[in-house]
Design a protein around this motif. Structure first.
Motif, PDB file in Angstrom:
ATOM      1  N   UNK A   1      -3.504  -1.059   1.334  1.00  0.00           N
ATOM      2  CA  UNK A   1      -4.394  -1.933   0.574  1.00  0.00           C
ATOM      3  C   UNK A   1      -3.804  -2.226  -0.807  1.00  0.00           C
ATOM      4  N   UNK A   2      -4.284  -3.293  -1.475  1.00  0.00           N
ATOM      5  CA  UNK A   2      -3.767  -3.596  -2.816  1.00  0.00           C
ATOM      6  C   UNK A   2      -4.298  -2.623  -3.867  1.00  0.00           C
ATOM      7  N   UNK A   3      -3.616  -2.548  -4.979  1.00  0.00           N
ATOM      8  CA  UNK A   3      -4.066  -1.715  -6.088  1.00  0.00           C
ATOM      9  C   UNK A   3      -5.393  -2.249  -6.607  1.00  0.00           C
ATOM     10  N   UNK A   4      -6.399  -1.395  -6.782  1.00  0.00           N
ATOM     11  CA  UNK A   4      -7.687  -1.864  -7.307  1.00  0.00           C
ATOM     12  C   UNK A   4      -7.548  -2.333  -8.751  1.00  0.00           C
ATOM     13  N   UNK A   5      -8.443  -3.185  -9.211  1.00  0.00           N
ATOM     14  CA  UNK A   5      -8.395  -3.643 -10.608  1.00  0.00           C
ATOM     15  C   UNK A   5      -8.807  -2.529 -11.561  1.00  0.00           C
ATOM     16  N   UNK A   6      -8.453  -2.671 -12.823  1.00  0.00           N
ATOM     17  CA  UNK A   6      -8.805  -1.665 -13.823  1.00  0.00           C
ATOM     18  C   UNK A   6     -10.298  -1.687 -14.144  1.00  0.00           C
ATOM     19  N   UNK A   7     -10.920  -2.845 -14.009  1.00  0.00           N
ATOM     20  CA  UNK A   7     -12.361  -2.980 -14.254  1.00  0.00           C
ATOM     21  C   UNK A   7     -13.011  -3.640 -13.047  1.00  0.00           C
TER      22      UNK A   7
ATOM     23  N   UNK B   1       0.222  -1.839  -0.937  1.00  0.00           N
ATOM     24  CA  UNK B   1       0.618  -2.966  -0.076  1.00  0.00           C
ATOM     25  C   UNK B   1       1.910  -2.652   0.673  1.00  0.00           C
ATOM     26  N   UNK B   2       1.953  -1.452   1.263  1.00  0.00           N
ATOM     27  CA  UNK B   2       3.135  -0.998   1.994  1.00  0.00           C
ATOM     28  C   UNK B   2       2.734  -0.601   3.402  1.00  0.00           C
ATOM     29  N   UNK B   3       3.522  -1.030   4.390  1.00  0.00           N
ATOM     30  CA  UNK B   3       3.284  -0.657   5.784  1.00  0.00           C
ATOM     31  C   UNK B   3       4.533   0.032   6.342  1.00  0.00           C
ATOM     32  N   UNK B   4       4.345   0.760   7.433  1.00  0.00           N
ATOM     33  CA  UNK B   4       5.438   1.530   8.037  1.00  0.00           C
ATOM     34  C   UNK B   4       5.984   0.815   9.266  1.00  0.00           C
TER      35      UNK B   4
ATOM     36  N   UNK C   1       3.570  -5.804   2.271  1.00  0.00           N
ATOM     37  CA  UNK C   1       2.719  -6.741   2.990  1.00  0.00           C
ATOM     38  C   UNK C   1       1.874  -7.536   2.000  1.00  0.00           C
ATOM     39  N   UNK C   2       1.327  -8.621   2.495  1.00  0.00           N
ATOM     40  CA  UNK C   2       0.298  -9.369   1.779  1.00  0.00           C
ATOM     41  C   UNK C   2      -0.814  -9.666   2.771  1.00  0.00           C
ATOM     42  N   UNK C   3      -2.039  -9.664   2.292  1.00  0.00           N
ATOM     43  CA  UNK C   3      -3.181  -9.882   3.172  1.00  0.00           C
ATOM     44  C   UNK C   3      -3.485 -11.374   3.253  1.00  0.00           C
ATOM     45  N   UNK C   4      -3.509 -11.869   4.484  1.00  0.00           N
ATOM     46  CA  UNK C   4      -3.766 -13.291   4.712  1.00  0.00           C
ATOM     47  C   UNK C   4      -4.609 -13.447   5.975  1.00  0.00           C
TER      48      UNK C   4
END
Length: 495
Positions: free
Chosen positions: A325-331, A366-369, A388-391
């Motif tokens: 998953x992507x890094x969550x936002x700071x806020x 955002x890393x897959x194996x 990866x990118x989510x699309x």
């Protein structure tokens, strides 16, 4: 409230923790206690809310908002502020059988929906909760309270995790004779072998189990219902049974090289570590060691964090945690408003420790194996990954898609798969009883937590799916009410 303006006068004081470089040297809990005056000041920050969302315990956007056991948080905050600790304990135990567990391991959805958090930092609810119960044990206020009378009804509880223990405690309180079956050698389930000692000291679990035994609950370890104990006996030897075996079927990662030595499910790693620690302080060597190894943890949840923290204490050469998953936002993002659980970036204890030792957060987002690579002896030596990118796919669903040119290889002597759980183990007890499963493969129950088999109930992750300890306690209490009504002709004395 005792201090209506406290939330404006006092700032939040976060949990006290030992320095990361110090705590990785041992397996003790990381949180030194607060001074009483500090706790009273922190409790004074609780607002006189018109609607205290902190104890609502509802799902918003699929995540908990407020306390799932509906703790009376404003009440015991006020009592702590006034120094009335024993009265605070009474309020705390009205809704929560095991605040010493939740006060240590719960992610505190109550704080995510705290009204003070709308425009500032929320009240330190979790720290106040655990301080109440820890003080109560120190002062001798928590004592065995066997029921005054017995109903003559016998109930079996299968599984001694938080759901099973909560259910057993409540049913015993109602006067039923309760027997808890556990297939491991120690009582506690997830609390004993799924959560590392530095996060939940096992003496805390054993203390509560002893108390329950003194109150009349019978515990049987080393017994797996459906194997060493026929599941049919739940129906013949007892008046009712509650299945609380958890969602122990781990999600695996079937990619090329999965069969190499050195690749383990997270719970294999964590459970063996804790058992060896308790049995011999690791002297028996009966655990999967990360010492001197390049460790890859696949999965970004709490279990992954526990794998990171455990590996560091073994003396790993490096630890990398992969998250798809992507890094969550700071806020909070606009689509994640209060009182929803805040989906924001934070570093848990394991990441803090890795950053202190190696200079950076060990997580790669955002890393897959793609595959695992091994040496001539059949042991894993490397892992090939890609970004990866989510699309959206052709059906409009978001899926991870490979970013060209991002493939790379990471050294890996030990790989730990912390990818969550897909439900209870099929076959065995469930197959023998013939209980119905729902569309997700969990045990189906009705509103009273009864399964498709009359007199057989289910609670916790086995029926709910993978969730929090506090939800398991909620489920166990709910199942106990259902069992009590079933045994007592539609009436129950349980809250």
């Amino acid at each position: 409230m005792g201090k209506p303006t406290g939330f404006m006068e006092y700032q939040r004081e976060a949990a006290h923790v030992r320095p990361p470089t110090e705590r990785v040297k041992d397996w003790s809990e990381a949180h030194p206690p607060y001074a009483e005056e500090t706790l009273r000041t922190q409790a004074a920050r609780c607002m006189d809310c018109g609607v205290p969302f902190c104890h609502t315990g509802v799902l918003i956007g699929g995540m908990a908002s407020g306390c799932p056991v509906n703790n009376l948080i404003p009440e015991w905050n006020d009592l702590v502020f006034r120094g009335q600790w024993r009265e605070a304990l009474i309020r705390l135990h009205k809704t929560n059988n095991f605040p010493e567990f939740t006060g240590r391991v719960c992610p505190a959805p109550c704080e995510g929906s705290c009204t003070v958090g709308l425009d500032g930092d929320p009240v330190t609810i979790k720290n106040i909760e655990v301080s109440i119960i820890d003080r109560a044990f120190e002062e001798g206020w928590v004592r065995a309270e066997p029921p005054q009378a017995r109903t003559g009804k016998r109930v079996a509880v299968v599984g001694s995790g938080p759901a099973g223990l909560a259910c057993a405690a409540q049913l015993n309180r109602a006067g039923h004779m309760v027997t808890v079956f556990e297939r491991a050698d120690r009582i506690g389930g997830l609390l004993m072998y799924g959560i590392p000692n530095m996060k939940l000291d096992k003496g805390v679990v054993e203390r509560r189990v002893r108390l329950m035994a003194d109150e009349g609950v019978r515990f049987i370890t080393g017994t797996e219902v459906g194997k060493s104990f026929a599941a049919s006996r739940l129906l013949s030897d007892f008046d009712a049974a509650v299945l609380c075996g958890g969602a122990t079927q781990a999600r695996d990662l079937q990619v090329d090289g999965r069969g190499l030595l050195g690749i383990h499910l997270a719970m294999e790693f964590l459970a063996a570590n804790t058992k060896s620690l308790l049995d011999s302080r690791h002297a028996d060597g009966a655990y999967i060691s990360a010492k001197g190894k390049h460790v890859i943890v696949i999965g970004g949840g709490d279990t992954g964090t526990d794998c990171v923290g455990t590996s560091l204490r073994h003396g790993a050469a490096s630890v990398t945690q992969l998250e798809i998953m992507p890094r969550p936002p700071d806020k909070r993002a606009p689509g994640n408003p209060w009182p929803q659980w805040p989906k924001v970036y934070k570093m848990d204890y394991g990441q803090e420790e890795a950053a202190a030792l190696f200079g950076a957060d060990p997580r790669q987002y955002l890393v897959n194996t793609r595959r695992f690579a091994g040496d001539e002896a059949g042991r894993v030596k490397a892992i090939e990954v890609f970004d990866v990118e989510w699309a959206k796919d052709e059906k409009g669903r978001f899926v991870p898609k490979e970013k060209p040119g991002t493939a790379r290889t990471l050294p890996a002597d030990l790989v730990l798969l912390a990818l969550g759980f897909v439900g209870p183990e099929k076959g065995g007890m469930l197959a023998e009883l013939g209980v119905k499963l729902d569309e997700r493969g969990n045990v189906w129950t009705d509103a009273e937590k009864m399964t498709s088999v009359p007199g057989v109930f289910s609670a916790g992750d086995m029926s709910r799916g993978q969730s929090l300890v506090v939800w398991a306690i909620n489920e166990g209490r709910k199942a106990a009410r259902g069992v009590d009504k079933y045994l007592m002709y539609g009436e129950t004395v349980l809250p």
